[in-house]
Structure formats: C-alpha cells, structure tokens
Motif scaffolding. Structure first.
Motif, PDB file in Angstrom:
ATOM      1  N   LEU A 181       0.805  -1.218   0.000  1.00 22.94           N
ATOM      2  CA  LEU A 181       0.000   0.000   0.000  1.00 22.94           C
ATOM      3  C   LEU A 181       0.842   1.273   0.000  1.00 22.94           C
ATOM      4  N   ARG A 182       2.176   1.129  -0.143  1.00 20.89           N
ATOM      5  CA  ARG A 182       3.013   2.326  -0.142  1.00 20.89           C
ATOM      6  C   ARG A 182       2.663   3.218  -1.334  1.00 20.89           C
ATOM      7  N   ASN A 183       2.909   4.505  -1.167  1.00 21.34           N
ATOM      8  CA  ASN A 183       2.582   5.487  -2.179  1.00 21.34           C
ATOM      9  C   ASN A 183       3.893   6.039  -2.736  1.00 21.34           C
ATOM     10  N   TYR A 184       4.021   6.032  -4.051  1.00 19.25           N
ATOM     11  CA  TYR A 184       5.253   6.503  -4.678  1.00 19.25           C
ATOM     12  C   TYR A 184       5.055   7.810  -5.444  1.00 19.25           C
ATOM     13  N   ARG A 185       4.089   8.613  -5.035  1.00 21.95           N
ATOM     14  CA  ARG A 185       3.886   9.913  -5.672  1.00 21.95           C
ATOM     15  C   ARG A 185       5.061  10.827  -5.334  1.00 21.95           C
ATOM     16  N   VAL A 186       5.483  11.588  -6.310  1.00 24.18           N
ATOM     17  CA  VAL A 186       6.646  12.455  -6.145  1.00 24.18           C
ATOM     18  C   VAL A 186       6.240  13.898  -6.402  1.00 24.18           C
ATOM     19  N   ASN A 187       6.741  14.796  -5.576  1.00 27.66           N
ATOM     20  CA  ASN A 187       6.517  16.226  -5.761  1.00 27.66           C
ATOM     21  C   ASN A 187       7.836  16.812  -6.275  1.00 27.66           C
ATOM     22  N   CYS A 188       7.802  17.404  -7.465  1.00 24.00           N
ATOM     23  CA  CYS A 188       9.015  17.928  -8.087  1.00 24.00           C
ATOM     24  C   CYS A 188       9.164  19.439  -7.935  1.00 24.00           C
ATOM     25  N   ASP A 189       8.448  20.036  -6.988  1.00 23.56           N
ATOM     26  CA  ASP A 189       8.521  21.486  -6.792  1.00 23.56           C
ATOM     27  C   ASP A 189       9.957  21.951  -6.527  1.00 23.56           C
ATOM     28  N   LYS A 190      10.713  21.198  -5.747  1.00 28.36           N
ATOM     29  CA  LYS A 190      12.084  21.591  -5.414  1.00 28.36           C
ATOM     30  C   LYS A 190      12.969  21.572  -6.667  1.00 28.36           C
ATOM     31  N   LEU A 191      12.783  20.591  -7.517  1.00 29.30           N
ATOM     32  CA  LEU A 191      13.541  20.500  -8.758  1.00 29.30           C
ATOM     33  C   LEU A 191      13.260  21.720  -9.642  1.00 29.30           C
ATOM     34  N   VAL A 192      11.998  22.047  -9.816  1.00 28.53           N
ATOM     35  CA  VAL A 192      11.602  23.185 -10.644  1.00 28.53           C
ATOM     36  C   VAL A 192      12.154  24.487 -10.053  1.00 28.53           C
ATOM     37  N   GLY A 193      12.140  24.605  -8.730  1.00 26.61           N
ATOM     38  CA  GLY A 193      12.660  25.808  -8.084  1.00 26.61           C
ATOM     39  C   GLY A 193      14.152  25.984  -8.282  1.00 26.61           C
ATOM     40  N   ARG A 194      14.908  24.893  -8.243  1.00 24.49           N
ATOM     41  CA  ARG A 194      16.363  24.974  -8.374  1.00 24.49           C
ATOM     42  C   ARG A 194      16.833  24.974  -9.826  1.00 24.49           C
ATOM     43  N   PHE A 195      16.090  24.332 -10.686  1.00 27.52           N
ATOM     44  CA  PHE A 195      16.470  24.220 -12.094  1.00 27.52           C
ATOM     45  C   PHE A 195      15.284  24.614 -12.991  1.00 27.52           C
ATOM     46  N   PRO A 196      14.912  25.891 -13.004  1.00 27.22           N
ATOM     47  CA  PRO A 196      13.719  26.309 -13.756  1.00 27.22           C
ATOM     48  C   PRO A 196      13.832  26.047 -15.259  1.00 27.22           C
ATOM     49  N   GLU A 197      15.059  25.930 -15.771  1.00 32.15           N
ATOM     50  CA  GLU A 197      15.242  25.692 -17.201  1.00 32.15           C
ATOM     51  C   GLU A 197      15.060  24.212 -17.586  1.00 32.15           C
ATOM     52  N   ALA A 198      14.992  23.347 -16.604  1.00 35.31           N
ATOM     53  CA  ALA A 198      14.843  21.910 -16.877  1.00 35.31           C
ATOM     54  C   ALA A 198      13.494  21.620 -17.536  1.00 35.31           C
TER      55      ALA A 198
END
Length: 86
Positions: free
Chosen positions: A8-25
């Motif tokens: 029942l584990r959940n593997y949803r990922v929030n990529c807000d930190k990635l977008v904040g640090r690498f907006p050009e990605a």
C-alpha cells in the motif's frame, strides 16, 4: 490473496524543489511515453507478464515453487537429492 502484491506504499513524487532549483529543466519523458517504451521493448523481446512475475525472476515465487515441490524445507535448506547436488 498474494501478500507480496498488497503493498500500500505510495510513490507519488513532488518535483517542486527541482523546478525551483532548475527552472530551465524540461522533462523529456512522460509516464505514458515511458510505459509505451517499456511495452514495446517487452514485445520486441517476446516477454510476457509471466516472465516478469513468474518464478524465474521473482525469488519469493521460486522459493514457494521449490517448497511445493518438496526440494526446499521451511528452513530454506535443500531437501533430499537437491541437498546432495548443492
């Protein structure tokens, strides 16, 4: 029911930190594209779902198969002729 598949584990990922640090990605893959690529590779190599979930590639299934055949004991030690060969 197969307890190994009742995870029942959940593997949803929030990529807000990635977008904040690498907006050009810019992501190159989507989940759909990845799934389609995996499906195509499986078909090209003639793999089935049983190839992935069967005893050949799942240790727990192989252990259960050997126990049912009587070649592996509950202590996970070989039994009978299988013990002599190993």
């Amino acid at each position: 029911s197969d307890e190994a598949f009742n995870d029942l584990r959940n593997y949803r990922v929030n990529c807000d930190k990635l977008v904040g640090r690498f907006p050009e990605a810019q992501p190159q893959w989507t989940v759909r594209r990845g799934a389609e690529s995996l499906k195509a590779a499986m078909e090209a190599n003639h793999l089935t779902i049983d190839d992935l979930e069967g005893a050949t590639n799942m240790r727990l299934r192989k252990l259960q198969e050997n126990m049912s055949a009587g070649t592996l004991g509950l202590d996970l030690r070989w039994v009978g002729e299988a013990a002599a060969v190993s």
